[in-house]
Scaffold this active site. Structure first.
Site, PDB file in Angstrom:
ATOM      1  N   LEU A 138       0.835  -1.211   0.000  1.00  0.00           N
ATOM      2  CA  LEU A 138       0.000   0.000   0.000  1.00  0.00           C
ATOM      3  C   LEU A 138       0.866   1.256   0.000  1.00  0.00           C
ATOM      4  O   LEU A 138       0.604   2.214  -0.725  1.00  0.00           O
ATOM      5  CB  LEU A 138      -0.947   0.004   1.207  1.00  0.00           C
ATOM      6  CG  LEU A 138      -1.898   1.208   1.257  1.00  0.00           C
ATOM      7  CD1 LEU A 138      -2.811   1.244   0.041  1.00  0.00           C
ATOM      8  CD2 LEU A 138      -2.726   1.214   2.539  1.00  0.00           C
ATOM      9  N   LYS A 139       1.907   1.224   0.805  1.00  0.00           N
ATOM     10  CA  LYS A 139       2.811   2.374   0.880  1.00  0.00           C
ATOM     11  C   LYS A 139       3.347   2.736  -0.506  1.00  0.00           C
ATOM     12  O   LYS A 139       3.314   3.891  -0.930  1.00  0.00           O
ATOM     13  CB  LYS A 139       3.968   2.032   1.810  1.00  0.00           C
ATOM     14  CG  LYS A 139       5.070   3.076   1.846  1.00  0.00           C
ATOM     15  CD  LYS A 139       6.308   2.512   2.537  1.00  0.00           C
ATOM     16  CE  LYS A 139       7.429   3.509   2.563  1.00  0.00           C
ATOM     17  NZ  LYS A 139       7.160   4.634   3.462  1.00  0.00           N
ATOM     18  N   TRP A 151       9.535   3.138  22.118  1.00  0.00           N
ATOM     19  CA  TRP A 151       9.532   2.941  20.665  1.00  0.00           C
ATOM     20  C   TRP A 151       9.903   1.513  20.272  1.00  0.00           C
ATOM     21  O   TRP A 151      10.295   1.255  19.141  1.00  0.00           O
ATOM     22  CB  TRP A 151      10.431   3.980  19.988  1.00  0.00           C
ATOM     23  CG  TRP A 151       9.756   5.331  19.927  1.00  0.00           C
ATOM     24  CD1 TRP A 151       8.438   5.597  20.122  1.00  0.00           C
ATOM     25  CD2 TRP A 151      10.361   6.601  19.628  1.00  0.00           C
ATOM     26  NE1 TRP A 151       8.180   6.944  19.980  1.00  0.00           N
ATOM     27  CE2 TRP A 151       9.343   7.586  19.683  1.00  0.00           C
ATOM     28  CE3 TRP A 151      11.673   7.006  19.323  1.00  0.00           C
ATOM     29  CZ2 TRP A 151       9.582   8.939  19.429  1.00  0.00           C
ATOM     30  CZ3 TRP A 151      11.902   8.361  19.084  1.00  0.00           C
ATOM     31  CH2 TRP A 151      10.874   9.317  19.131  1.00  0.00           C
ATOM     32  N   HIS A 166      10.914  21.520  11.092  1.00  0.00           N
ATOM     33  CA  HIS A 166       9.980  20.773  10.246  1.00  0.00           C
ATOM     34  C   HIS A 166       9.724  21.505   8.937  1.00  0.00           C
ATOM     35  O   HIS A 166       9.121  20.953   8.024  1.00  0.00           O
ATOM     36  CB  HIS A 166       8.662  20.561  10.983  1.00  0.00           C
ATOM     37  CG  HIS A 166       8.844  19.830  12.274  1.00  0.00           C
ATOM     38  ND1 HIS A 166       8.905  20.477  13.485  1.00  0.00           N
ATOM     39  CD2 HIS A 166       9.040  18.518  12.538  1.00  0.00           C
ATOM     40  CE1 HIS A 166       9.105  19.583  14.439  1.00  0.00           C
ATOM     41  NE2 HIS A 166       9.195  18.399  13.898  1.00  0.00           N
TER      42      HIS A 166
END
Ligand code: GLN
Ligand code: ZN
Length: 768
Positions: free
Chosen positions: A18-19, A575, A708
Site C-alpha cells: 500500500l505504501k 519505541w 519541520h
C-alpha cells in the site's frame, strides 16, 4: 459454540504494497486506478487470510486513515476542501496530506491535524467541526468494500466496522471553540441511516468501535453513550460495541447496559475485569473477549489463557465470541516473511526467536485454536497446544532472555544511583567554570543532514558491499564536515552530527544484548509511513561502548566542547515492542543501567557534556490519569539513573521534541537535567509559561528554529522569540538552539538558518 472473529487487519500489505502504491500515486508515477486496484488486492488477500473466522471485519481497510474515512462517510469535510475541483480521491488526500502552493494547481490546502490514536504509535487525522457542522451520509466506500467481501466471503461472514458516534465526536476538534458533543443529535440520524443501509445490504452484525470507554469520562460523555445507543437501537443490524486498549473501570456498568447486542472487551489489558463483565452483562448479550494481544508480537500462552477462559466459556456458552484484544493494525502482518532470507535481505531473526513470536496472521490462528479448544475440548487441538507450550517454555527458560548478571545489576541499584553529587546551583557553577560558555550559548539538538551519500553508504555497508573500514572512513568524513561547519558558524557547543545513526532507537538496539530486529515487521504509523519497532526480547546489557569512539573522534577535531549524544531509556522502551513477561519498568531499568555505563564511559573519555534524548517520554503516559504518577515516577527514576552517575562538572542535557509540559512539569523538573531543550518555535514561547509558573530552576533551550519547515528563520524572528523567552526565564539560564535534530533538512537550509541563529545570539548578548 463460541464464535471467532477479528476486529481489524493491517492494511499496509505483507511487503508494504500500500505504501508504494500511495507514494507512486502522490508522485504522479501511477494512476488512481493503479492505487485502487492495489488496495483491492490487499483487501482480498486480507480476507483470504481471515476466511476461516466466523466473522471478518469489512471497512477496516483504509487508503490513509480510518478516522478520516469516517469523516468522509459522515460527510464531514473541512470547509477548505469542500467544493474543490478534482475527484473524491483528490479531496481525500488533500485533507490527509494538504497541498502546497508549489503544486501544479494553485489550490493550496493545509493538511488536517494528526494526532496519536490513544496510546498507540498510530496517528489519525483529527476530525474538524464547528457549531454549524452538518453531517450527511456518504456510504459508498463501506458499501463497495462490503460488496467485494460478499463476493469473496459470502454475506454471513462480513461484519462492517465503523467508529462509533461518541468516540467520533470525542476525537473531533471544534475549530470555533464550540462543544463537539453538542453535535450528537445532528450526527445520530446519519449513523441510523448508515446502519439501515448496511442492513439492507444484508449484514447481520456491525462492529461499532467506542474505545473511549476505557478512558476517564465525565457525566456528559457517559450520558452521551446512553443517549446515542438508545437512539440507534431502533436500527436493524445487531451491534457489537467494541472497546479496547484498557479497562472499563467506572464505565463498566455503562458499557454492559448499553442497548446493543454485544460488547467486546480487551481481555489482555483488562483481564482482571472479565469476570465482572460476565456478571454484569445482561443474559441476552454476546460478550466478545479479546484474548490474544493485538498490541504486541509475542506468541500467546494458550494454556494459560484457556485456564481462565474455560470457566468463562462454560458460563457464557453461545454468548462467547473470541478475538484479538484490538485491531491487528498495531502489529506486523506475517511472521512467515521473517523465516527465510534472500541475498538482498538476509534473515535477521533466528529460528528460536521466530518460534516465540506471532504477527497478525499468526494471532488469528491462535484465536482459532482457542475457539476450537473451547468448543471441542483441548484434545481436539492437543498437538498445537503442545507445540505452543514448548515454544512458551523455551522462551521462559532461555538464557538469552534471562541474564543473571543483568538481574544482579538491577538488584544492586541503590537510591544513590539517581543522585547527583550536588544540587543544580553548585553543579552549574562548576560547569560554567569548565565550559566557559557565553551568555545565550548556542548549540544544536544532535543530528545534521542525513544526506543521500550517507544513506547509500549505510545500505552498501549493510549489504556487505562496503567494508567496515571504508564505512568508518566515510562516516568520519561526514563527522569532520559537520564539526568544521559548526566551527565556521561559530556555534558554542558542538555535536558530531549522528551521521553513523540510522535511527535514534535502532542504533542503540543494534548494539545492546537483548534486542532483535525483524526484516518486515512494519507497522503503520500514519498514511504511508511505517515503522519497524525493534524487539526487546531479553535482559538488556551493553557488551561494549556504543558511541564513545565517534564522540572522541569528533572532540579531537575541535577545541570547542563536544556534546555526547544518547537516546534515553524511556524513549528506547516506548519505541520498541517490549517483553510481556515482566513489567515495562523492569525493562526500562535495565536500559537505564546500560545507558548509565555509556554516560560514564563518555565522561571517562573526556566528554564533559552529554545529552540524553527523551523524545518519547510523554508518549508513554497511560490512558487513565490515575496511572500517570506511577508511570512518571519510574520513568523519571530511570532517566536519573542513566544520567546521574557523573561528577558535578559534567553537564547533562536532555531533549524533548514537544511542547506540552503543563501536566508533567513537576516530573520534568525531577529529571533535573542541567539543560533541557524543547520544541517551542511555533508557539511563540507561550509554552514557557508553565516553566515560569513552576519556577523551573535549571537551564532551558527553547527551540527558535522550526526544523519541520524548509523556511529559513530570520535573525529578527529569533531575537524576538528569545526576547519573549527572556521575559519568562532569566537570560543566564537560556540557550539558543533549534527545535529538534536537523537530519531531515538539507545543508543548504541548515547553514543559513544556523548563521542567523548565531547572529541572533550575538545580538541578544549585546542587548543584555
Ligand atoms: N538527537 C536527535 C537528533 O538530533 C534527537 C531526535 C529527536 O528528538 N527526535 O536527531
Ligand atoms: Zn526532537
Amino acid at each position: 459454540m463460541a464464535l471467532v472473529h477479528n476486529l481489524g487487519f493491517p492494511r499496509i500489505g505483507a511487503k508494504r504494497e500500500l505504501k508504494f502504491a500511495q507514494e507512486g500515486f502522490w508522485k504522479g508515477a501511477s494512476s488512481a486506478d493503479q492505487l485502487l486496484s492495489t488496495a483491492k488486492l490487499i483487501r482480498a488477500a486480507n480476507w483470504q487470510q481471515q476466511a476461516d473466522l466466523d466473522l471478518v471485519p469489512v471497512g477496516d481497510f483504509s487508503l490513509y486513515d480510518q478516522v478520516l474515512d469516517m469523516s468522509f462517510t459522515l460527510g464531514n469535510l473541512p470547509a477548505r476542501v469542500q467544493g474543490l475541483e478534482g475527484s473524491e480521491l483528490d479531496r481525500y488526500f488533500r485533507v490527509a496530506r494538504g497541498r502546497s502552493a508549489q503544486d501544479s494547481d494553485c489550490n493550496s490546502v493545509h493538511a488536517g491535524e494528526m494526532t496519536k490514536w490513544f496510546d498507540t504509535n498510530y496517528h489519525y487525522i483529527v476530525p474538524e467541526v464547528t457549531a454549524d457542522t452538518r453531517f450527511s451520509l456518504n456510504p459508498e466506500r463501506i458499501l463497495t468494500q462490503l460488496a467485494e467481501a460478499q463476493i469473496q466471503l459470502g454475506l454471513a461472514k462480513a461484519k462492517p466496522v465503523i467508529i462509533g458516534p461518541v468516540t467520533y465526536l470525542w476525537l473531533s476538534k471544534a475549530k470555533d471553540g464550540s462543544d463537539p458533543l453538542a453535535l450528537l443529535d445532528q450526527l445520530l440520524p446519519v449513523y441510523s441511516a448508515l446502519l439501515e443501509q448496511l442492513a439492507d445490504a444484508g449484514v447481520a452484525w456491525v462492529q461499532i468501535d467506542e474505545p473511549i470507554l476505557v478512558t476517564d469520562l465525565d457525566t456528559r460523555w457517559k450520558q452521551a453513550f446512553e443517549h446515542a445507543y438508545h437512539t440507534l437501537k431502533a436500527n436493524r443490524p445487531q451491534v457489537l460495541v467494541a472497546t479496547y486498549f484498557g479497562t472499563l473501570q467506572d464505565n463498566l456498568q455503562l458499557a454492559c447496559n448499553l442497548p446493543v447486542a454485544g460488547l467486546h472487551i480487551d481481555g489482555v489489558r483488562g483481564r482482571e475485569e472479565v469476570t465482572k463483565v460476565v456478571d454484569w452483562l445482561p443474559g441476552h448479550k454476546v460478550l466478545s473477549i479479546g484474548a490474544v494481544d493485538g498490541r504486541n508480537i509475542w506468541k500467546t500462552d494458550l494454556k494459560r489463557v484457556l485456564d481462565w477462559l474455560e470457566p468463562v466459556a462454560a458460563k457464557l456458552g453461545d454468548r462467547l465470541w473470541l478475538a484479538p484484544s484490538c485491531s491487528l493494525l498495531h502489529v506486523p502482518v506475517d511472521l512467515e516473511s521473517e523465516v527465510s532470507g534472500d541475498e538482498d535481505k538476509p534473515a535477521t531473526l533466528d529460528s528460536e526467536l521466530i518460534r516465540w513470536l506471532a504477527f497478525a496472521r499468526q494471532k488469528l490462528v491462535e484465536v482459532q485454536l482457542l475457539g476450537r479448544a473451547v468448543n471441542e475440548g483441548r484434545e481436539a487441538v492437543a498437538e498445537q497446544l503442545a507445540d505452543n507450550q514448548a515454544a512458551i517454555t523455551s522462551r521462559r527458560l532461555s538464557e538469552r532472555v534471562h541474564n543473571r548478571s543483568v538481574k544482579a545489576g538491577v538488584g544492586g541499584v541503590t537510591s544513590g544511583f539517581g543522585q547527583r553529587q550536588s544540587a543544580y546551583a553548585q553543579r552549574a557553577a562548576k560547569q560554567a567554570e569548565r565550559l566557559k560558555l557565553p551568555l545565550y550559548p548556542t548549540t544544536t539538538i544532535g543530528s545534521f543532514p542525513q544526506t543521500a551519500e550517507i544513506r547509500k553508504a549505510r545500505l552498501a555497508y549493510k549489504k556487505h558491499e562496503l567494508s567496515e573500514a571504508d564505512y568508518q572512513t566515510q562516516m568520519k568524513a561526514e563527522i569532520e564536515r559537520a564539526v568544521l561547519e559548526q566551527e565556521k558558524l561559530g556555534l558554542d557547543l558542538l555535536v558530531h552530527g549522528e551521521a553513523e545513526r540510522n535511527d535514534m532507537v535502532e542504533y542503540f538496539g543494534e548494539q545492546l544484548e537483548g534486542y532483535a530486529f525483524s526484516r518486515f515487521g512494519w507497522v503503520q504509523s500514519y498514511g504511508s509511513r511505517c515503522v519497524k519497532p525493534p524487539i526487546l526480547f531479553g535482559d538488556i546489557s551493553r557488551p561494549e561502548p556504543m558511541t564513545v569512539a565517534w564522540t572522541q573522534f569528533a572532540q579531537s577535531l575541535t577545541d570547542k566542547p563536544m556534546k555526547g549524544m544518547l537516546t534515553g531509556p524511556v524513549t528506547i522502551l516506548n519505541w520498541s515492542f517490549v517483553r510481556d513477561d515482566q513489567p515495562r519498568k523492569e525493562s526500562c531499568m535495565q536500559l537505564a543501567l546500560a545507558i548509565r555505563q555509556e554516560v560514564q564511559d563518555l565522561e571517562a573519555a573526556g566528554v564533559h557534556v552529554i545529552q540524553i534524548d527523551e523524545a518519547a517520554l510523554r508518549e508513554g503516559l497511560p490512558l487513565r490519569r490515575s496511572e500517570w504518577q506511577h508511570y512518571l515516577d519510574w520513568a523519571v527514576n530511570c532517566f536519573r539513573i542513566s544520567a546521574n552517575g557523573v561528577s558535578d562538572e559534567t553537564q547533562i542535557h536532555t531533549h524533548m521534541c514537544y511542547s506540552e509540559f503543563n501536566d508533567i512539569i513537576e516530573s520534568i523538573a525531577r529529571m533535573d537535567a542541567d539543560v533541557i531543550t524543547i520544541e517551542t518555535s511555533r508557539s511563540d514561547m507561550e509554552l514557557l509559561d508553565v516553566f515560569e509558573a513552576f519556577e523551573y530552576p535549571n537551564e532551558i533551550g527553547p527551540g527558535v528554529y522550526d526544523i519541520h519547515s524548509p523556511n529559513i528563520p530570520s535573525v529578527e524572528q529569533m531575537v524576538s522569540l528569545m526576547s519573549k523567552a527572556a521575559e519568562r526565564i532569566p537570560a543566564e539560564r537560556l540557550w539558543v538552539n533549534p527545535d529538534c535534530g536537523l537530519k531531515t533538512r538539507q545543508w543548504a537550509e541548515v547553514i543559513p538558518a544556523l548563521e542567523n541563529m548565531v547572529a541572533a545570539a550575538r545580538i541578544l548578548r549585546l542587548q543584555t
